[in-house]
Design a protein around this motif. Structure first.
Motif, PDB file in Angstrom:
ATOM      1  N   PRO A 129       0.813  -1.218   0.000  1.00 13.94           N
ATOM      2  CA  PRO A 129       0.000   0.000   0.000  1.00 13.94           C
ATOM      3  C   PRO A 129       0.843   1.262   0.000  1.00 13.94           C
ATOM      4  O   PRO A 129       1.968   1.278   0.503  1.00 13.94           O
ATOM      5  CB  PRO A 129      -0.786  -0.121   1.309  1.00 13.94           C
ATOM      6  CG  PRO A 129       0.043  -1.024   2.170  1.00 13.94           C
ATOM      7  CD  PRO A 129       0.646  -2.003   1.237  1.00 13.94           C
ATOM      8  N   HIS A 130       0.255   2.301  -0.564  1.00 18.13           N
ATOM      9  CA  HIS A 130       0.827   3.640  -0.461  1.00 18.13           C
ATOM     10  C   HIS A 130      -0.017   4.415   0.541  1.00 18.13           C
ATOM     11  O   HIS A 130      -1.215   4.170   0.689  1.00 18.13           O
ATOM     12  CB  HIS A 130       0.830   4.336  -1.817  1.00 18.13           C
ATOM     13  CG  HIS A 130       1.716   3.685  -2.828  1.00 18.13           C
ATOM     14  ND1 HIS A 130       1.290   2.629  -3.596  1.00 18.13           N
ATOM     15  CD2 HIS A 130       3.006   3.916  -3.179  1.00 18.13           C
ATOM     16  CE1 HIS A 130       2.282   2.243  -4.404  1.00 18.13           C
ATOM     17  NE2 HIS A 130       3.332   2.999  -4.158  1.00 18.13           N
ATOM     18  N   TRP A 131       0.595   5.358   1.216  1.00 17.58           N
ATOM     19  CA  TRP A 131      -0.080   6.051   2.302  1.00 17.58           C
ATOM     20  C   TRP A 131      -0.191   7.533   2.004  1.00 17.58           C
ATOM     21  O   TRP A 131       0.669   8.124   1.351  1.00 17.58           O
ATOM     22  CB  TRP A 131       0.692   5.836   3.612  1.00 17.58           C
ATOM     23  CG  TRP A 131       0.922   4.387   3.900  1.00 17.58           C
ATOM     24  CD1 TRP A 131       2.001   3.634   3.527  1.00 17.58           C
ATOM     25  CD2 TRP A 131       0.035   3.490   4.568  1.00 17.58           C
ATOM     26  NE1 TRP A 131       1.847   2.337   3.929  1.00 17.58           N
ATOM     27  CE2 TRP A 131       0.646   2.216   4.583  1.00 17.58           C
ATOM     28  CE3 TRP A 131      -1.215   3.634   5.167  1.00 17.58           C
ATOM     29  CZ2 TRP A 131       0.062   1.108   5.159  1.00 17.58           C
ATOM     30  CZ3 TRP A 131      -1.801   2.529   5.758  1.00 17.58           C
ATOM     31  CH2 TRP A 131      -1.168   1.282   5.747  1.00 17.58           C
ATOM     32  N   ARG A 132      -1.267   8.139   2.533  1.00 17.89           N
ATOM     33  CA  ARG A 132      -1.420   9.580   2.412  1.00 17.89           C
ATOM     34  C   ARG A 132      -1.814  10.153   3.774  1.00 17.89           C
ATOM     35  O   ARG A 132      -2.122   9.412   4.698  1.00 17.89           O
ATOM     36  CB  ARG A 132      -2.445   9.928   1.348  1.00 17.89           C
ATOM     37  CG  ARG A 132      -3.834   9.352   1.541  1.00 17.89           C
ATOM     38  CD  ARG A 132      -4.662   9.528   0.280  1.00 17.89           C
ATOM     39  NE  ARG A 132      -6.067   9.198   0.482  1.00 17.89           N
ATOM     40  CZ  ARG A 132      -6.953   9.103  -0.506  1.00 17.89           C
ATOM     41  NH1 ARG A 132      -6.561   9.307  -1.767  1.00 17.89           N
ATOM     42  NH2 ARG A 132      -8.209   8.815  -0.250  1.00 17.89           N
ATOM     43  N   GLU A 133      -1.851  11.451   3.876  1.00 18.95           N
ATOM     44  CA  GLU A 133      -1.926  12.092   5.190  1.00 18.95           C
ATOM     45  C   GLU A 133      -3.243  11.821   5.928  1.00 18.95           C
ATOM     46  O   GLU A 133      -3.253  11.321   7.046  1.00 18.95           O
ATOM     47  CB  GLU A 133      -1.720  13.595   5.038  1.00 18.95           C
ATOM     48  CG  GLU A 133      -1.520  14.300   6.358  1.00 18.95           C
ATOM     49  CD  GLU A 133      -1.068  15.727   6.160  1.00 18.95           C
ATOM     50  OE1 GLU A 133      -0.050  16.111   6.764  1.00 18.95           O
ATOM     51  OE2 GLU A 133      -1.742  16.459   5.409  1.00 18.95           O
ATOM     52  N   GLY A 134      -4.376  12.150   5.351  1.00 17.10           N
ATOM     53  CA  GLY A 134      -5.660  11.886   5.982  1.00 17.10           C
ATOM     54  C   GLY A 134      -5.802  12.533   7.345  1.00 17.10           C
ATOM     55  O   GLY A 134      -5.532  13.728   7.524  1.00 17.10           O
ATOM     56  N   PHE A 135      -6.204  11.737   8.340  1.00 15.30           N
ATOM     57  CA  PHE A 135      -6.463  12.243   9.686  1.00 15.30           C
ATOM     58  C   PHE A 135      -5.245  12.959  10.266  1.00 15.30           C
ATOM     59  O   PHE A 135      -5.384  13.932  11.020  1.00 15.30           O
ATOM     60  CB  PHE A 135      -6.871  11.076  10.593  1.00 15.30           C
ATOM     61  CG  PHE A 135      -7.244  11.476  11.992  1.00 15.30           C
ATOM     62  CD1 PHE A 135      -8.547  11.807  12.301  1.00 15.30           C
ATOM     63  CD2 PHE A 135      -6.284  11.516  13.005  1.00 15.30           C
ATOM     64  CE1 PHE A 135      -8.902  12.171  13.603  1.00 15.30           C
ATOM     65  CE2 PHE A 135      -6.624  11.884  14.300  1.00 15.30           C
ATOM     66  CZ  PHE A 135      -7.938  12.214  14.595  1.00 15.30           C
ATOM     67  N   ALA A 136      -4.060  12.487   9.937  1.00 16.96           N
ATOM     68  CA  ALA A 136      -2.839  13.075  10.498  1.00 16.96           C
ATOM     69  C   ALA A 136      -2.709  14.549  10.169  1.00 16.96           C
ATOM     70  O   ALA A 136      -2.036  15.300  10.886  1.00 16.96           O
ATOM     71  CB  ALA A 136      -1.609  12.322  10.006  1.00 16.96           C
TER      72      ALA A 136
END
Length: 497
Positions: A20-27
């Motif tokens: 998976p690749h991750w993105r910022e979202g809640f952070a």
């Protein structure tokens, strides 16, 4: 299945396995909302089970999910590139009492993937919000959560999902010494009513607004253009959450699901079923059934759930008051719950009865049936499945066999058969898709747990296959759809996990 001890702090080669690749979202909300920290490594992890539908939801490679690198991630032993794990802070009311600051005491959010779903490890170690806890989850409760998450989804009930279940021989002390496990949970968001209560309770109104704006923009964008409530987007948010919660409660009640611990910190802002602790699907129908052994007052009994949900929404409304501003707007927004729940519950029960459209007298007819069922503690799931076969053209004899007092039952059935049905033939056939044959009964889960504690995970795999297709007949699996054994009533499920 594979067992891979971990020693490395990161997951080398992950990108080569279509990880998976991750993105910022809640952070992106900032440090007031969480604490960054790494999961605590789990020794000698084993992949016990994985959900193929949840994998497809995330659009992750099956090859990668079955790789040693994936096991390291799912056990909390490795942090993949692009992920910055965190534990979120929230507060809440527990058993009707303000508990103050709570937070993710053993759940660590890895981040949000490109598919738009958050991935969280439950049981991944102590956090600043563990409140003297060890941050671990035991195999027993983890099996229950893994299976029920996917079972609820297959039943069509909104829920957080479970991608994988990882076990370890690491000891964990509860009432006895048990072994550790980690469930990989998946959801668009794990934000709870308690997140809003936290910032409202502390007078941090700017953070409260930031959180509400995040939720609106990500999940309820229609609130910005809603002209009701004087164009107040925050009242519109409360209204939307109330409607989703009402629909969820109607589905819980219709399938006979008892959550067991409906604290405000266990209520999803997206109307999802979240936090599977002392849950239970009804065996014999008892409206006042209490599934949580810790709930001595019966606050979260089966028949109390709809009113508790409204109480929790009222707490959410109080938290949102600094943003909504006017009490009248908040009360008007909450009214949607009182309107939607009875409509959605009636629709769900009509579907179970194989009726396409309501007619006058349906509410009384349904109430009469529930009284007859409650008087003899008729098995909820078996009754409705047999009723579905009857509505699809089968004989009434299998239903008759459930009752000792067949006079009351037959009186009700005669009244039902006199009800005008109109063009309900298709709805009658559809009852088999409204009344499951298989649910995660406590004794089935207990049998799978006891086998798993000896290293035999076949029961978990069998149940997963049945619960992923609960409306199918599954020839040869009749024992999993039969009445519970006598010892099932002695099973005690509590908040301990």
């Amino acid at each position: 299945m594979r067992s891979q001890p971990s020693s490395s702090p990161s997951a080398p080669g992950v990108q080569g396995h279509a990880a998976p690749h991750w993105r910022e979202g809640f952070a992106g909300l900032g440090p007031a909302f969480y604490t960054r920290l790494r999961p605590t490594p789990l020794p000698s992890p084993t992949l016990i089970a994985a959900s193929e539908p949840a994998r497809q939801l995330l659009d992750w490679s099956r090859d990668w999910l079955e790789s040693p690198d994936a096991l390291e991630l799912l056990a909390g032993n490795a942090v993949p590139a692009g992920s910055e794990p965190l534990a979120t802070v929230y507060s809440g009311h527990q058993f009707g009492v303000w508990a103050g600051q709570l937070g993710d005491g053993r759940a660590i959010l890895l981040g949000e993937t490109d598919s738009g779903f958050e991935v969280q490890l439950k049981g991944a170690g102590r956090t600043p919000y563990s409140r003297m806890g060890d941050g671990r989850a035991v195999l027993r409760s983890s099996i229950r959560e893994f299976l029920c998450s996917e079972a609820m989804h297959a039943l069509g009930i909104p829920t957080t999902r479970a991608l994988a279940l990882v076990g370890s021989p690491a000891p964990v002390a509860r009432e006895t010494v048990e072994t550790a496990a980690v469930v990989t949970r998946v959801a668009p968001s794990f934000i709870r009513f308690g997140h809003f209560e936290h910032f409202a309770g502390r007078g941090q109104h700017e953070e409260l607004r930031q959180l509400a704006d995040f939720v609106i923009d990500r999940f309820y964008p229609g609130c910005r253009s809603d002209t009701r409530f004087g164009g107040n987007a925050y009242a519109s948010l409360l209204n939307a959450v109330s409607e989703r919660t009402a629909a969820l409660m109607a589905q819980w009640q219709a399938v006979g699901f008892c959550h067991g611990v409906m604290n405000t910190d266990n209520m999803s802002i997206l109307g999802l079923t979240i936090d599977y602790g002392p849950f239970q699907f009804l065996d014999g129908f008892d409206p006042g059934h209490i599934c949580n052994h810790s709930d001595s007052q019966g606050r979260y009994a089966y028949n109390a759930q709809p009113n508790v949900a409204y109480w929790n929404l009222f707490c959410l409304a109080q938290a949102l008051m600094p943003l909504i501003g006017e009490e009248e707007l908040a009360l008007a927004a909450l009214q949607s719950y009182r309107e939607v729940f009875p409509l959605r519950f009636e629709a769900a029960m009509l579907a179970k009865l194989g009726l396409a459209q309501p007619v006058a007298g349906d509410a009384a007819l349904l109430e009469a049936l529930l009284r007859v069922m409650a008087a003899e503690r008729i098995d909820w799931t078996i009754f409705w499945r047999r009723f579905a076969h009857y509505r699809a053209g089968g004989p009434a004899d299998p239903l008759d066999e459930l009752f000792v007092d067949r006079t009351s039952w037959r009186h009700w059935l005669s009244a039902f058969e006199r009800r005008p049905t109109g063009a309900d033939a298709a709805a009658a056939v559809a009852t088999l898709r409204a009344n499951p044959r298989f649910v995660l009964r406590n004794h089935l889960g207990q049998q799978a747990i006891e086998a798993a504690q000896t290293g035999d995970f076949s029961g978990v795999h069998t149940l997963l296959g049945l619960l992923e297709a609960p409306f199918d007949e599954h020839p040869g699996m009749d024992a999993y759809a039969d009445f519970p054994p006598d010892w099932a009533s002695a099973i005690e499920i509590s908040c301990s996990s």
